[in-house]
Each structure stands twice: as C-alpha cells, then as structure tokens.
Scaffold this motif. Structure first.
Motif, PDB file in Angstrom:
ATOM      1  N   LEU A 152       0.821  -1.217   0.000  1.00  0.00           N
ATOM      2  CA  LEU A 152       0.000   0.000   0.000  1.00  0.00           C
ATOM      3  C   LEU A 152       0.854   1.267   0.000  1.00  0.00           C
ATOM      4  O   LEU A 152       1.932   1.315   0.565  1.00  0.00           O
ATOM      5  CB  LEU A 152      -0.983   0.009   1.170  1.00  0.00           C
ATOM      6  N   ARG A 153       0.323   2.260  -0.686  1.00  0.00           N
ATOM      7  CA  ARG A 153       0.956   3.576  -0.707  1.00  0.00           C
ATOM      8  C   ARG A 153       0.227   4.466   0.275  1.00  0.00           C
ATOM      9  O   ARG A 153      -1.008   4.439   0.317  1.00  0.00           O
ATOM     10  CB  ARG A 153       0.816   4.218  -2.105  1.00  0.00           C
ATOM     11  N   GLU A 154       0.962   5.255   1.042  1.00  0.00           N
ATOM     12  CA  GLU A 154       0.282   6.226   1.894  1.00  0.00           C
ATOM     13  C   GLU A 154      -0.463   7.199   0.990  1.00  0.00           C
ATOM     14  O   GLU A 154      -0.023   7.494  -0.120  1.00  0.00           O
ATOM     15  CB  GLU A 154       1.297   6.940   2.781  1.00  0.00           C
ATOM     16  N   PHE A 212      12.932  -1.248  -7.205  1.00  0.00           N
ATOM     17  CA  PHE A 212      12.649  -0.855  -8.593  1.00  0.00           C
ATOM     18  C   PHE A 212      12.064   0.559  -8.637  1.00  0.00           C
ATOM     19  O   PHE A 212      12.470   1.394  -9.450  1.00  0.00           O
ATOM     20  CB  PHE A 212      11.683  -1.850  -9.236  1.00  0.00           C
ATOM     21  N   LEU A 213      11.113   0.817  -7.746  1.00  0.00           N
ATOM     22  CA  LEU A 213      10.485   2.151  -7.717  1.00  0.00           C
ATOM     23  C   LEU A 213      11.519   3.228  -7.379  1.00  0.00           C
ATOM     24  O   LEU A 213      11.543   4.301  -8.004  1.00  0.00           O
ATOM     25  CB  LEU A 213       9.342   2.172  -6.696  1.00  0.00           C
ATOM     26  N   ALA A 214      12.359   2.933  -6.394  1.00  0.00           N
ATOM     27  CA  ALA A 214      13.404   3.901  -6.010  1.00  0.00           C
ATOM     28  C   ALA A 214      14.348   4.133  -7.188  1.00  0.00           C
ATOM     29  O   ALA A 214      14.771   5.265  -7.463  1.00  0.00           O
ATOM     30  CB  ALA A 214      14.177   3.373  -4.799  1.00  0.00           C
ATOM     31  N   GLY A 257      13.250  14.093  -4.875  1.00  0.00           N
ATOM     32  CA  GLY A 257      13.491  12.680  -4.612  1.00  0.00           C
ATOM     33  C   GLY A 257      12.563  12.031  -3.617  1.00  0.00           C
ATOM     34  O   GLY A 257      11.633  12.629  -3.111  1.00  0.00           O
ATOM     35  N   PHE A 258      12.873  10.764  -3.349  1.00  0.00           N
ATOM     36  CA  PHE A 258      11.976   9.965  -2.495  1.00  0.00           C
ATOM     37  C   PHE A 258      12.361  10.048  -1.025  1.00  0.00           C
ATOM     38  O   PHE A 258      13.521  10.198  -0.677  1.00  0.00           O
ATOM     39  CB  PHE A 258      11.922   8.507  -2.962  1.00  0.00           C
ATOM     40  N   GLY A 259      11.321   9.965  -0.197  1.00  0.00           N
ATOM     41  CA  GLY A 259      11.508   9.903   1.248  1.00  0.00           C
ATOM     42  C   GLY A 259      10.454   8.982   1.820  1.00  0.00           C
ATOM     43  O   GLY A 259       9.959   8.090   1.124  1.00  0.00           O
ATOM     44  N   PHE A 324       6.336  13.973   3.344  1.00  0.00           N
ATOM     45  CA  PHE A 324       7.253  13.365   2.350  1.00  0.00           C
ATOM     46  C   PHE A 324       6.586  13.220   0.992  1.00  0.00           C
ATOM     47  O   PHE A 324       7.261  13.060  -0.017  1.00  0.00           O
ATOM     48  CB  PHE A 324       7.781  12.007   2.844  1.00  0.00           C
ATOM     49  N   LYS A 325       5.248  13.331   0.980  1.00  0.00           N
ATOM     50  CA  LYS A 325       4.508  13.360  -0.278  1.00  0.00           C
ATOM     51  C   LYS A 325       3.120  13.910   0.016  1.00  0.00           C
ATOM     52  O   LYS A 325       2.708  13.957   1.182  1.00  0.00           O
ATOM     53  CB  LYS A 325       4.432  11.969  -0.898  1.00  0.00           C
ATOM     54  N   PRO A 326       2.369  14.330  -1.016  1.00  0.00           N
ATOM     55  CA  PRO A 326       1.041  14.889  -0.740  1.00  0.00           C
ATOM     56  C   PRO A 326       0.054  13.838  -0.223  1.00  0.00           C
ATOM     57  O   PRO A 326       0.286  12.640  -0.381  1.00  0.00           O
ATOM     58  CB  PRO A 326       0.607  15.435  -2.105  1.00  0.00           C
TER      59      PRO A 326
HETATM   60  C1  UDX Z   1       6.006   3.122  -1.220  1.00  0.00           C
HETATM   61  C2  UDX Z   1       5.569   2.126  -2.307  1.00  0.00           C
HETATM   62  O1  UDX Z   1       5.045   2.847  -3.424  1.00  0.00           O
HETATM   63  C3  UDX Z   1       4.530   1.168  -1.747  1.00  0.00           C
HETATM   64  O2  UDX Z   1       4.186   0.214  -2.730  1.00  0.00           O
HETATM   65  C4  UDX Z   1       5.118   0.488  -0.537  1.00  0.00           C
HETATM   66  O3  UDX Z   1       4.156  -0.353   0.044  1.00  0.00           O
HETATM   67  C5  UDX Z   1       5.577   1.507   0.490  1.00  0.00           C
HETATM   68  O4  UDX Z   1       6.504   2.409  -0.105  1.00  0.00           O
HETATM   69  P1  UDX Z   1       4.921   5.324  -0.166  1.00  0.00           P
HETATM   70  O5  UDX Z   1       6.125   5.382   0.729  1.00  0.00           O
HETATM   71  O6  UDX Z   1       3.575   5.542   0.417  1.00  0.00           O
HETATM   72  O7  UDX Z   1       4.857   3.899  -0.900  1.00  0.00           O
HETATM   73  O8  UDX Z   1       5.133   6.441  -1.291  1.00  0.00           O
HETATM   74  P2  UDX Z   1       5.363   6.500  -2.851  1.00  0.00           P
HETATM   75  O9  UDX Z   1       4.125   6.953  -3.500  1.00  0.00           O
HETATM   76  O10 UDX Z   1       6.016   5.280  -3.367  1.00  0.00           O
HETATM   77  O11 UDX Z   1       6.401   7.708  -2.925  1.00  0.00           O
HETATM   78  C6  UDX Z   1       7.679   7.583  -2.301  1.00  0.00           C
HETATM   79  C7  UDX Z   1       8.481   8.843  -2.459  1.00  0.00           C
HETATM   80  O12 UDX Z   1       8.899   8.993  -3.812  1.00  0.00           O
HETATM   81  C8  UDX Z   1       7.774  10.142  -2.094  1.00  0.00           C
HETATM   82  O13 UDX Z   1       8.666  10.950  -1.341  1.00  0.00           O
HETATM   83  C9  UDX Z   1       7.442  10.767  -3.434  1.00  0.00           C
HETATM   84  O14 UDX Z   1       7.386  12.162  -3.356  1.00  0.00           O
HETATM   85  C10 UDX Z   1       8.630  10.306  -4.271  1.00  0.00           C
HETATM   86  N1  UDX Z   1       8.368  10.245  -5.718  1.00  0.00           N
HETATM   87  C11 UDX Z   1       7.413   9.404  -6.202  1.00  0.00           C
HETATM   88  C12 UDX Z   1       9.128  11.019  -6.593  1.00  0.00           C
HETATM   89  O15 UDX Z   1      10.009  11.777  -6.173  1.00  0.00           O
HETATM   90  N2  UDX Z   1       8.873  10.923  -7.942  1.00  0.00           N
HETATM   91  C13 UDX Z   1       7.934  10.089  -8.452  1.00  0.00           C
HETATM   92  O16 UDX Z   1       7.781  10.058  -9.679  1.00  0.00           O
HETATM   93  C14 UDX Z   1       7.182   9.301  -7.550  1.00  0.00           C
END
Ligand code: UDX
Length: 438
Positions: A152-154, A212-214, A257-259, A324-326
């Motif tokens: 799940l995504r927050e 992969f997502l990171a 970036g991601f957090g 960390f995200k909307p």
């Molecule tokens: C993530 C995974 O998506 C989810 O499947 C897993 O269960 C938990 O970790 P989440 O942490 O809720 O979910 O957030 P996610 O939507 O993945 O975003 C992660 C970070 O990446 C955020 O800080 C977001 O701002 C950043 N992000 C996302 C980007 O910088 N660019 C993008 O294109 C997408």
C-alpha cells in the motif's frame, strides 16, 4: 464459521488493514502497545492523516466488527494473526531493526490456538519469515506462519488494501495458502492476481518492488542532472520516454526525490541483507540510487544559494510542504523537511507550511517556524520553495501572491507547478532538470 482476525501493530499499515478486513465482513481485533493509539482508534478516530480511513474505521467500530485492545491475550481466539509492526532503520547502521517483529511473534506464539496462522505483513530482510516460522513452531507446534507483503501507498492506503493490484503469499504448505484464500476471497472473486511463493521469495518481492520504484525515481533525477548540464528539460524527456509502454510514465517525476518510511530504509536494509548473504555486488547499484536521491536535496539548496548571492544568513525562505509526499501527514525522512532544516542551519529564516503535517513536522524539527496559512508563509519572503506537491499549491494564483513576497522567486522542487503561469505573473522560476528562467 467465518475466520476471526487479529492485527498486531496499528500504524499506517495495521490500522488500514484492520479496518479494511472488517469492511470485508471479518471480525477483527487490533492490538497495539501504545495506549493512546488504542484510545484513539477505539473511538473511531485515526491518529494520522490518511484519506477515507477514518470514515471506514468508524463505520466498522460502530458495527461491532472491529475492536482494539492493548491486552495481547485478547487475541487468543483469533484464527489468523497479521503482524503489521514497523521495521525502521537501525540506529547507527543501514540494516532493518527487527525488534518489533520479533517481539510481536514472541508475544503471541505460546497462546495462539491450535491451527492458527500467523501472517507477517511487515517489510523484513529475506530469511526472517523462515526464522520466525521455526521459532513459532518450536513454541507452539500446532501453529503455522506465512508471509504476505503489503504494497500500500500512503495517501491511497484504503484503495490499495481493498483493491490491491496483486496479492503475494509466501507459504510453506497448501493449508496456509487455503486460509489466506479464505481471507482474501473477495479480492479473488474480483480476479486480483494471486501469486503463491515460498517464504524467501515473498519477502524479496517487497524489497525488489521498492528497489525498482526507487531506481525509477533516481533514474529520472539522474537524467535531471544531465539535462541541467546540457541545457535540456527533464519534464519533456520524462514525458517522451514514458510513452514507451515498456518504460511507462509513472514514477518519472523528477524533483527532490523519495523519502518516507519505506523506500529509503528498504533499499538500505536490502543492501545490508544482501551483503550478509554474500550477494553485495548484485545490489551495489542501490548505493548509487541512494546517493542520487540524497544529491537532489543538495542540488535544490544550490539553486537557492545561487539566487541569494550565496549568502543565506537572514534571508527569508518560505517553504510549501513538509510531508514526504502529498495526501499524507507522514514526515519520516521527508526531503522537504531535510531541506528546510539545512537552509535554516545555514542562517536563513525559514517558515514552513503544510496542510496536514505541521504537528508531526514540529515534533521532529521544533526549531523551524511553521505557519498555518499560505499567505503568512509567503509574506516578505526572499524566495519560495515548493517541496511537496499538494493540490492546494497548484491552485495558488502567482499574480496575487506576488504582492506578498519581497522577491518573486519560485523554486519548484517537484516539477509540479505550471511554469508558464508563474513566468507570466513576473516570477523567476527555478526547477531541477530544467533551465532556470525569469
Ligand atoms: C512506497 C511504495 O510505493 C509502496 O508500494 C510500498 O508499500 C511503500 O513504499 P509510499 O512510501 O507511500 O509507498 O510512497 P510513494 O508513493 O512510493 O512515494 C515515495 C516517495 O517517492 C515520495 O517521497 C514521493 O514524493 C517520491 N516520488 C514518487 C518522486 O520523487 N517521484 C515520483 O515520480 C514518484
């Protein structure tokens, strides 16, 4: 007889899972060691912000299907026990801290009833499930353990739990799979893909997905660096490569970036575990993914410095976004707050706005200034940073707010604002991976 379920750990994952399982018709009992969480949840209140969750939860509490307790023994007559506790990064290292997962298992192992299935949902280093299963059977030979990672995504937690894009179950035998098929009968009836795996593969699926997502995010942020050097535009580049279905357009939003509580610590824990397994080289690229990600925070601070003559002392910096995200109030490893704190440490006067995350942000960074409304945040600022792409920030009228600020400089850390609109209103507009205009 319908199965009775327990959920151990009632954070973002556990509270959502408990409410969603109850809404699917099961009797569910949620457990947490934190009394204030239990008090909140028992009243149908959610102690964090997650769209749609409070409504769903309060409905299930009112129906009597969902209850919460801080007495672990209340879980004794449940058939299935979901472990949903956190696995944060260890202090002083990059591995995952398994204290909560281990103690959850120990706390229930001896008293769960014969035939009970313990199901881990927390993200754990590969090998944990097999170890916990052996320990459980040692303490209670009639119980079993499976692993069922959660994706799940927050911000979309309810939707992702009720309508997951796949269900992955790591099991050691057919019986465990059958029980999980009963739990997820509704999803199966809706043709949700079902993947049966062994225990280690199910644990790896989760960290592989997050890696992969990171990687995808850091890839586009690396391209942003090259675009900056070459005079290109990363937003156009992302759009163009995203049309290739093998690449896909999602998760190609370049920015700071991601957090959050998952991606950063999960890729680090994966590196730590791979090294223990003698497979360090295989995931060494994740070190680079982490570096690119952290570098994006420094690159935006550089943009701020460039516009403020390299001297942040006494400059008023307005920051839009702390989460960390909307659509989340989670500030764990938030790039926005990290940047805010670094800018403040360099001598600037920083004011941060966020529609939901101020309380959490204040707890982590008490020295930062926070404002409840956007106009107060922007007032007399020398520069504005857009760091979390909440919808309300895209609705700001640049013409109107220009009268509030001292210097009309917008730095879009998420590449989410309409650049033309801001330029037309007379702002200087800066963004990562694009030419700095205005
Ligand atoms: C993530 C995974 O998506 C989810 O499947 C897993 O269960 C938990 O970790 P989440 O942490 O809720 O979910 O957030 P996610 O939507 O993945 O975003 C992660 C970070 O990446 C955020 O800080 C977001 O701002 C950043 N992000 C996302 C980007 O910088 N660019 C993008 O294109 C997408």
């Amino acid at each position: 007889m319908a199965l009775k379920l327990s959920v151990i750990g009632t954070g973002y994952l556990g509270a959502t899972h408990a409410a969603c399982m109850a809404s699917m018709g099961f009797e569910v009992i949620g457990f947490d060691t934190e009394q204030n969480k239990i008090d909140f949840l028992s009243k149908g209140k959610v102690p964090f912000y997650e769209p749609d969750l409070e409504e769903l939860l309060s409905k299930q509490i009112a129906s009597g299907k969902l209850t919460f307790t801080n007495n672990i023994k209340d879980l004794a007559d449940c058939d299935v026990h979901f472990i949903c506790v956190g696995t944060p990064q260890v202090k002083g290292g990059i591995a995952a801290d398994l204290t909560f997962v281990n103690s959850a298992l120990e706390s229930i192992a001896e008293f769960v009833k014969a035939g009970a299935l313990v199901v881990g949902k927390s993200t754990v280093p590969v090998g944990t499930a097999a170890r916990l299963r052996s320990r459980l059977i040692e303490l209670n030979p009639k119980a079993d353990l499976a692993w069922n990672p959660e994706f799940l995504r927050e911000g979309f937690a309810v939707e992702d739990t009720l309508k997951p894009n796949r269900l992955v179950v790591g099991v050691a035998n057919d019986r465990a799979e059958e029980i999980l098929k009963e739990v997820y009968a509704k999803n199966l009836a809706e043709n949700t893909p079902w993947v049966r795996a062994d225990l280690p593969t199910s644990e790896l699926v989760k960290v592989a997905a997050n890696s992969f997502l990171a990687t995808k995010i850091s890839f586009i942020n690396a391209m942003a660096e090259v675009c900056e050097a070459a005079g290109g535009d990363v937003t156009v580049l992302a759009k163009a490569i995203g049309y290739d279905p093998r690449i896909g357009s999602r998760f190609l939003q370049a920015g700071i970036g991601f957090g959050g509580g998952c991606l950063p610590k999960d890729i680090r824990a994966f590196m730590a575990r791979a090294e223990e397994l003698g497979a360090k080289q295989a995931v060494k690229f994740l070190e680079e993914i982490d570096s690119i990600n952290l570098r994006a925070r420094q690159r935006i601070i550089e943009l701020v410095r460039n516009d403020l003559s390299n001297d942040l002392k006494g400059k008023k910096v307005a920051i839009l976004g702390a989460a960390f995200k909307p659509d989340s109030d989670d500030v764990r490893d938030s790039p926005a707050l990290d940047i805010a704190a670094q800018i403040q440490a360099a001598g600037a006067i920083v004011t941060v706005h966020d529609p939901k995350a101020i309380i959490n942000a204040q707890k982590r960074f008490p020295a930062l200034n926070f404002a409840e409304d956007i106009n107060t945040t922007l007032k007399d600022s020398n520069i504005v940073l857009h760091l979390t792409e909440w919808k309300i920030y895209r609705q700001i009228d640049p013409k109107t707010v220009k009268t509030l600020v001292k210097d009309a400089i917008m730095i879009d850390g998420r590449n989410a604002l309409d650049r033309e609109l801001w330029l037309k209103a007379g702002w200087k507009f800066r963004a990562l991976g694009r030419s700095q205009v205005g």
